[in-house]
Design an enzyme around this catalytic site. Sequence first.
Site, PDB file in Angstrom:
ATOM      1  N   MET A 255       0.916  -1.206   0.063  1.00 43.01           N
ATOM      2  CA  MET A 255       0.004   0.178  -0.026  1.00 43.01           C
ATOM      3  C   MET A 255       0.950   1.292  -0.061  1.00 43.01           C
ATOM      4  O   MET A 255       0.425   2.538   0.254  1.00 43.01           O
ATOM      5  CB  MET A 255      -1.039   0.068   1.134  1.00 43.01           C
ATOM      6  CG  MET A 255      -2.043  -1.154   1.127  1.00 43.01           C
ATOM      7  SD  MET A 255      -3.379  -0.945   2.010  1.00 43.01           S
ATOM      8  CE  MET A 255      -2.737  -0.766   3.608  1.00 43.01           C
TER       9      MET A 255
ATOM     10  N   GLU B 289      11.872  -0.472   5.298  1.00 40.03           N
ATOM     11  CA  GLU B 289      12.750  -1.534   5.177  1.00 40.03           C
ATOM     12  C   GLU B 289      12.055  -2.944   5.162  1.00 40.03           C
ATOM     13  O   GLU B 289      12.752  -3.873   4.538  1.00 40.03           O
ATOM     14  CB  GLU B 289      13.683  -1.616   6.163  1.00 40.03           C
ATOM     15  CG  GLU B 289      14.953  -0.513   6.090  1.00 40.03           C
ATOM     16  CD  GLU B 289      15.598  -0.962   4.713  1.00 40.03           C
ATOM     17  OE1 GLU B 289      15.855  -1.972   4.340  1.00 40.03           O
ATOM     18  OE2 GLU B 289      16.159   0.097   4.188  1.00 40.03           O
ATOM     19  N   GLY B 290      10.895  -2.959   5.367  1.00 41.33           N
ATOM     20  CA  GLY B 290      10.040  -4.305   5.479  1.00 41.33           C
ATOM     21  C   GLY B 290       9.575  -4.635   4.282  1.00 41.33           C
ATOM     22  O   GLY B 290       9.957  -5.664   3.579  1.00 41.33           O
ATOM     23  N   HIS B 291       9.225  -3.745   3.694  1.00 40.20           N
ATOM     24  CA  HIS B 291       8.858  -3.791   2.025  1.00 40.20           C
ATOM     25  C   HIS B 291       9.861  -4.069   0.986  1.00 40.20           C
ATOM     26  O   HIS B 291      10.035  -4.972   0.354  1.00 40.20           O
ATOM     27  CB  HIS B 291       7.999  -2.565   1.628  1.00 40.20           C
ATOM     28  CG  HIS B 291       6.919  -2.088   2.185  1.00 40.20           C
ATOM     29  ND1 HIS B 291       6.837  -1.063   3.013  1.00 40.20           N
ATOM     30  CD2 HIS B 291       5.534  -2.567   2.378  1.00 40.20           C
ATOM     31  CE1 HIS B 291       5.263  -0.912   3.502  1.00 40.20           C
ATOM     32  NE2 HIS B 291       4.822  -1.720   3.061  1.00 40.20           N
TER      33      HIS B 291
ATOM     34  N   GLN C  60     -10.612  -2.793   1.525  1.00 40.16           N
ATOM     35  CA  GLN C  60     -10.130  -3.579   2.605  1.00 40.16           C
ATOM     36  C   GLN C  60     -10.047  -2.573   4.012  1.00 40.16           C
ATOM     37  O   GLN C  60      -9.783  -3.084   5.046  1.00 40.16           O
ATOM     38  CB  GLN C  60      -8.572  -4.070   2.526  1.00 40.16           C
ATOM     39  CG  GLN C  60      -7.544  -3.034   2.510  1.00 40.16           C
ATOM     40  CD  GLN C  60      -6.316  -3.772   2.208  1.00 40.16           C
ATOM     41  OE1 GLN C  60      -6.064  -4.202   0.886  1.00 40.16           O
ATOM     42  NE2 GLN C  60      -5.376  -3.981   2.985  1.00 40.16           N
TER      43      GLN C  60
ATOM     44  N   LYS D 226       4.847 -10.312   8.816  1.00 39.58           N
ATOM     45  CA  LYS D 226       4.079  -9.219   9.748  1.00 39.58           C
ATOM     46  C   LYS D 226       2.541  -9.510   9.814  1.00 39.58           C
ATOM     47  O   LYS D 226       1.968  -9.497  10.931  1.00 39.58           O
ATOM     48  CB  LYS D 226       4.655  -8.065   9.270  1.00 39.58           C
ATOM     49  CG  LYS D 226       3.666  -6.626   9.815  1.00 39.58           C
ATOM     50  CD  LYS D 226       3.889  -6.285  11.249  1.00 39.58           C
ATOM     51  CE  LYS D 226       3.380  -5.189  11.689  1.00 39.58           C
ATOM     52  NZ  LYS D 226       2.627  -4.363  10.652  1.00 39.58           N
ATOM     53  N   ASP D 227       2.070  -9.666   8.741  1.00 35.96           N
ATOM     54  CA  ASP D 227       0.496  -9.952   8.607  1.00 35.96           C
ATOM     55  C   ASP D 227       0.299 -11.414   8.410  1.00 35.96           C
ATOM     56  O   ASP D 227       0.049 -11.773   7.270  1.00 35.96           O
ATOM     57  CB  ASP D 227       0.063  -9.244   7.498  1.00 35.96           C
ATOM     58  CG  ASP D 227       0.451  -7.403   7.650  1.00 35.96           C
ATOM     59  OD1 ASP D 227      -0.525  -7.047   8.238  1.00 35.96           O
ATOM     60  OD2 ASP D 227       1.384  -7.133   6.971  1.00 35.96           O
TER      61      ASP D 227
ATOM     62  N   LEU E 251       8.306  -2.812  11.783  1.00 35.96           N
ATOM     63  CA  LEU E 251       8.128  -1.758  10.904  1.00 35.96           C
ATOM     64  C   LEU E 251       6.717  -1.842  10.518  1.00 35.96           C
ATOM     65  O   LEU E 251       6.320  -2.951  10.143  1.00 35.96           O
ATOM     66  CB  LEU E 251       9.096  -2.025   9.759  1.00 35.96           C
ATOM     67  CG  LEU E 251      10.733  -1.669  10.369  1.00 35.96           C
ATOM     68  CD1 LEU E 251      11.615  -1.918   8.954  1.00 35.96           C
ATOM     69  CD2 LEU E 251      10.940  -0.547  10.938  1.00 35.96           C
TER      70      LEU E 251
HETATM   71  P1  AMP Z   1       1.461  -2.955   3.378  1.00 35.45           P
HETATM   72  O1  AMP Z   1       1.883  -1.853   2.615  1.00 35.45           O
HETATM   73  O2  AMP Z   1       1.278  -2.707   4.932  1.00 35.45           O
HETATM   74  O3  AMP Z   1       0.237  -3.439   3.039  1.00 35.45           O
HETATM   75  O4  AMP Z   1       2.431  -4.156   3.306  1.00 35.45           O
HETATM   76  C1  AMP Z   1       2.790  -4.641   2.120  1.00 35.45           C
HETATM   77  C2  AMP Z   1       3.425  -6.031   2.282  1.00 35.45           C
HETATM   78  O5  AMP Z   1       4.702  -5.837   3.161  1.00 35.45           O
HETATM   79  C3  AMP Z   1       2.898  -7.233   3.208  1.00 35.45           C
HETATM   80  O6  AMP Z   1       2.870  -8.417   2.411  1.00 35.45           O
HETATM   81  C4  AMP Z   1       3.120  -7.074   4.415  1.00 35.45           C
HETATM   82  O7  AMP Z   1       2.842  -8.132   5.496  1.00 35.45           O
HETATM   83  C5  AMP Z   1       4.711  -6.519   4.266  1.00 35.45           C
HETATM   84  N1  AMP Z   1       5.270  -6.009   5.573  1.00 35.45           N
HETATM   85  C6  AMP Z   1       4.723  -4.880   6.391  1.00 35.45           C
HETATM   86  N2  AMP Z   1       5.393  -4.529   7.436  1.00 35.45           N
HETATM   87  C7  AMP Z   1       6.547  -5.531   7.193  1.00 35.45           C
HETATM   88  C8  AMP Z   1       7.686  -5.720   7.974  1.00 35.45           C
HETATM   89  N3  AMP Z   1       7.911  -5.100   9.068  1.00 35.45           N
HETATM   90  N4  AMP Z   1       8.396  -6.775   7.845  1.00 35.45           N
HETATM   91  C9  AMP Z   1       8.265  -7.644   6.679  1.00 35.45           C
HETATM   92  N5  AMP Z   1       7.109  -7.286   5.787  1.00 35.45           N
HETATM   93  C10 AMP Z   1       6.384  -6.438   6.103  1.00 35.45           C
END
Ligand code: AMP
Length: 277
Positions: free
Chosen positions: A21, A26-28, A55, A147-148, A182
Amino acid sequence: MQRAGLAWRREGLRVGLVPTMGYLHEGHLSLVQVARRRIGPQGRVVVSLYVNPTQFAPTEDLAKYPRDLKRDYALCRAAGVDAIFLPSDAVMYPGKAEGLYSTYVVEEQLTRGMEGSARPTHFRGVTTIVAKLFNCVLPEVAVFGAKDWQQAAVISRMAVDLNFPLKVVVAPTRREPDGLALSSRNTFLNAAEREQALVLSEALAACRRAVQKAPVKAAELKRAVARRVKTRPLARLDYVEFFDPKTLVPAEEVHRGTQMALAVFVGQTRLIDNGCL
Ligand code: AMP
């Protein structure tokens, strides 16, 4: 996007997708590295940036979800991303404004508890958008974050159930040095909230310690987590659950290897975390 995806397939190029989104961290970017490793240097890594309205419930933070496209582009470029997919609402939900859009994807089992019960319309939006992203990008690998945890389980199930010709890969959670997972939503936290947000990772660590020697009743651990969260005046526990990491079936007895997940409001911001005990 679909034309590019089809062309890459015809050329024999492997395609990896990282759905996000936006407001990247750094997670992404760690998911981008995992995608790259899976498909190789010649492959095409696609990051989708789309804040998916279906969502979010009407009461949730869709309008104020953080956005910074310029920064996301720069981060993607630096991370070696080959393409960014930035669809409009009109592309993802054709005919919605006229009331014509009427097809959704629903997973009926793994979505029942936790995020599914706390946010009843959430996963229908997630599975729908991810199925659509799969159809637009046509990846052979799609990477999601641990994370999710429940989301990753639901999407893995959906990919199998609906015969998507791709592999779902789940990559580990990236954390701040002090343990906070993160999240794009961390940007909403003020200094005091940021401090108290540590209660999530601390609760995970405490439960991990508690079950090291012998199994403990889930009800007992839930009470301990609730007490811990109460010590932080800005934090409010939404749920804490102990469950089988694959089936997501709740555990009554918690032992090493049981998965734990929790959601906590810190001020107005709702944070989630999970881990294997
Ligand atoms: P989001 O932008 O929050 O919808 O997350 C996009 C993707 O990044 C999803 O697959 C999340 O699970 C993953 N994600 C979000 N935060 C983290 C994190 N801290 N470490 C690893 N993956 C993450």
